[in-house]
Each structure stands twice: as C-alpha cells, then as structure tokens.
Design an enzyme around this catalytic site. Structure first.
Site, PDB file in Angstrom:
ATOM      1  N   CYS A 118       0.804  -1.223   0.000  1.00 49.28           N
ATOM      2  CA  CYS A 118       0.000   0.000   0.000  1.00 49.28           C
ATOM      3  C   CYS A 118       0.841   1.278   0.000  1.00 49.28           C
ATOM      4  O   CYS A 118       0.316   2.354  -0.266  1.00 49.28           O
ATOM      5  CB  CYS A 118      -0.956   0.011   1.191  1.00 49.28           C
ATOM      6  SG  CYS A 118      -2.064  -1.418   1.235  1.00 49.28           S
ATOM      7  N   HIS A 251      -3.213   7.344   2.317  1.00 49.18           N
ATOM      8  CA  HIS A 251      -3.621   6.013   1.881  1.00 49.18           C
ATOM      9  C   HIS A 251      -5.040   5.768   2.375  1.00 49.18           C
ATOM     10  O   HIS A 251      -5.365   6.034   3.543  1.00 49.18           O
ATOM     11  CB  HIS A 251      -2.666   4.961   2.447  1.00 49.18           C
ATOM     12  CG  HIS A 251      -3.132   3.560   2.235  1.00 49.18           C
ATOM     13  ND1 HIS A 251      -3.579   3.101   1.011  1.00 49.18           N
ATOM     14  CD2 HIS A 251      -3.236   2.505   3.095  1.00 49.18           C
ATOM     15  CE1 HIS A 251      -3.936   1.838   1.130  1.00 49.18           C
ATOM     16  NE2 HIS A 251      -3.747   1.453   2.370  1.00 49.18           N
ATOM     17  N   ASN A 281     -10.170   0.077   0.099  1.00 50.23           N
ATOM     18  CA  ASN A 281      -8.704   0.098   0.089  1.00 50.23           C
ATOM     19  C   ASN A 281      -8.211  -0.549  -1.201  1.00 50.23           C
ATOM     20  O   ASN A 281      -8.346  -1.749  -1.393  1.00 50.23           O
ATOM     21  CB  ASN A 281      -8.176  -0.663   1.305  1.00 50.23           C
ATOM     22  CG  ASN A 281      -6.659  -0.633   1.425  1.00 50.23           C
ATOM     23  OD1 ASN A 281      -5.960  -0.251   0.497  1.00 50.23           O
ATOM     24  ND2 ASN A 281      -6.156  -1.047   2.577  1.00 50.23           N
TER      25      ASN A 281
END
Length: 324
Positions: A118, A251, A281
C-alpha cells in the site's frame, strides 16, 4: 537541477461496483454474517469496485495511463520511464510496467515494477523523482494498479470487506519550477507478519497461504504512529510547515485511521481527501485514485501544496510533499 513536476493524472475503476448490502448478501450465502452498518461503522467503506474475471492489473493500469497522458496533453512517445506500483502483477515476470509500455506503443525507456504494497505508489513517486533530478529521465509515468480481489479470502469477514480494485496514474516532467519538494521513505521488516500474503510458488504450484492476512489492531497502531512522524519529517526536509499544506491525500485504508491522523497533524477534515467510502482500500492505487478525484473535481489546484502518504505490508510507509 531539474525538478519533477506533476503535469497530468488519470484513474480507472472497474465497472463492477459492489455495495456493502450486495456484499453482505453474497457472504450470507456462505454463512458469513455482516452488514452495511457493521462495515461502515468500522471502516467508513460503503462500496468497492471489483475487476471482472478477464480484467488484469495491466488492463486497469493502461486505461489510467492513457487518461493521464490525455490530461497532460503529451505524446506517449515522450515518456522515457514507466514505474508501476503493484502487489498483484499480471505475471511473476515480465513486469506489469513492461506490459503497459508495450500497450502504449513506447520503446526504449526504462520500465519496472515497485512492490511496497500500500506504500507502493509513494515509493514509485520517490523513485521517479530521483530519476528526473539525476537527469536519467525527462518524462515519467507513475502508476499504482491493483486487483486485490484476487488475493482475498472471501470467507474472512475481517479482510474481504476492506479492499477493492483500481488504478491511478501520474505524469511527471522535468521542470525548472519546484514540483516534488521532498520525499521520505521507511520500512521495518521486523513487522512483516502483521500484514502479508504468505503464499509462494514452488515447482509450478502455489504453496502456503495464498490469501491476504492482517492483524488489524497492530496495523492501525503502527499506521497512525509512523505516518504522523513521516509527515513531520518530510515537511522538515522540504522546509515547509504543516500549516502550509493545502491538501493531505492519505492512503485510503480506513476512515478511522484517516481521521485520527488528521487530528494528530492538526489538519481539518476539509483539507483531507477521503475516497475510502467509494473505493475501499485499493492498496498502491489508493493515493493516485484519490489524488485524481480531487484534482478533477477542482479541489487540488495549481500552486497547492499536497501531502501524499502511504503505509502497508512490509511494514512500509512514506510521504511525498508536492507543489502543484
């Protein structure tokens, strides 16, 4: 010395949009209980986009790249560096970046993938910045693209509701004007077990656990701690105060992490770009997807100071401070 300036962006989300209610109904068929309220309360996610069976990570990346190229108003042949941040490549090799390069009709420049989960896009952005500053590239295409739905255990309620698929891209060009002001990257490999996909290839077969596994509480604790520190470090490196930040693009993992981090940094909610409700996500794609959304709707404008941050498995994290 040349600076790396963002001159365009683009994004792509698969057409298959799955709401929490739709996902809850699918999981109920497996005997797994969840609900829109349960997911929203804990994560802030209301829907996610999932790639179709015939959509590969490179397919998503190419569409986002073409949109970024169109937005920048350049010829694809001008691109002499392609970096794709992904943990879900099409193949073990060649790199997804090489596939993207071929499909864009480009030859000659460097093309490679970055795997930092990520945090991948921030890592890739920092790498492209270094190439340009060292005069090793003039125009870089940086992409975050993921098909995380392929590595999810759809029997694990704690993880399968969190992720989605998508791609985001940025074009960087050498400029005399400051663009990327500073980057700051970190990793702590001793935390590799709190977020991982431990499967591997042996003799042509996948062995071990092929699905994403996460210790949610440990990830939350680490994320807010390291991202707060990283924000201060990158601002100090750039000689910019936190008060001067116009937008934070974090993020998009969990709205609780985003809100907590904003409070710790003293940034009001109206300065934070949050797309986790619509995108879930998307790992390395989450930062460029959120950035492109805020740029296209007019929030992020020329001259703005933007803080981008990523955090993910490895354990990795990093920040980039950018002047638009």
């Amino acid at each position: 010395m040349s600076f790396a300036k963002i001159i365009g962006s683009g994004s792509y989300l698969p057409e298959n949009c799955v709401t929490n209610d739709q996902l809850a109904a699918r999981l109920a068929e497996k005997g797994i209980e969840t609900s829109d309220e349960w997911i929203m309360t804990r994560t802030g996610i209301s829907q996610r986009h999932l790639a179709s069976d015939n959509e590969k990570t490179s397919d998503l990346a190419v569409i986002a790249a073409r949109r970024a190229i169109e937005d920048a108003g350049i010829d694809a042949a001008d691109i002499d560096l392609i970096i794709v941040a992904t943990s879900t490549p099409d193949f073990i090799f060649p790199s997804t970046a090489c596939i993207v390069q071929s499909r864009l009709g480009i030859k000659g420049g460097a093309a490679f993938d970055v795997q930092a989960v990520c945090s991948g896009f921030v890592y890739a952005l920092a790498t492209a910045d270094s190439f340009i500053k060292a005069n090793n590239a003039k125009c870089a295409l940086v992409i975050g693209a993921e098909t995380f739905s392929r590595i999810l255990d759809w029997n694990d309620r704690g993880t399968c509701v969190l992720f989605g698929d998508g791609a985001g891209a940025m074009l960087l060009q050498a400029s005399e004007e400051p663009g990327i002001l500073a980057t700051q990257l970190n990793a702590d490999g001793s935390l590799n077990t709190i977020l991982n996909t431990p499967g591997r290839i042996e003799n042509g077969l996948v062995t071990g656990d092929p699905f994403l596994r996460m210790d949610g509480q440990a990830v939350f604790k680490q994320a807010v701690t390291v991202l707060e520190k990283s924000a201060h470090q990158v601002c100090e490196k750039a000689g910019v105060s936190l008060d001067a930040i116009d937008w934070m693009v974090p993020h998009q993992a969990n709205i609780r992490i985003i809100n907590y981090l904003g409070r710790k940094l003293g940034l009001p909610a109206e300065k934070i770009v949050a797309t986790v409700a619509e995108h879930a996500n998307t790992s390395a794609a989450s930062v460029p997807l959120a950035f492109d959304a805020a740029r296209k709707d007019g929030r992020i404008k020329s001259g703005d100071c933007v803080l981008m941050q990523g955090v993910g498995g490895g354990f990795t994290w990093g920040s980039a401070l950018v002047r638009m």
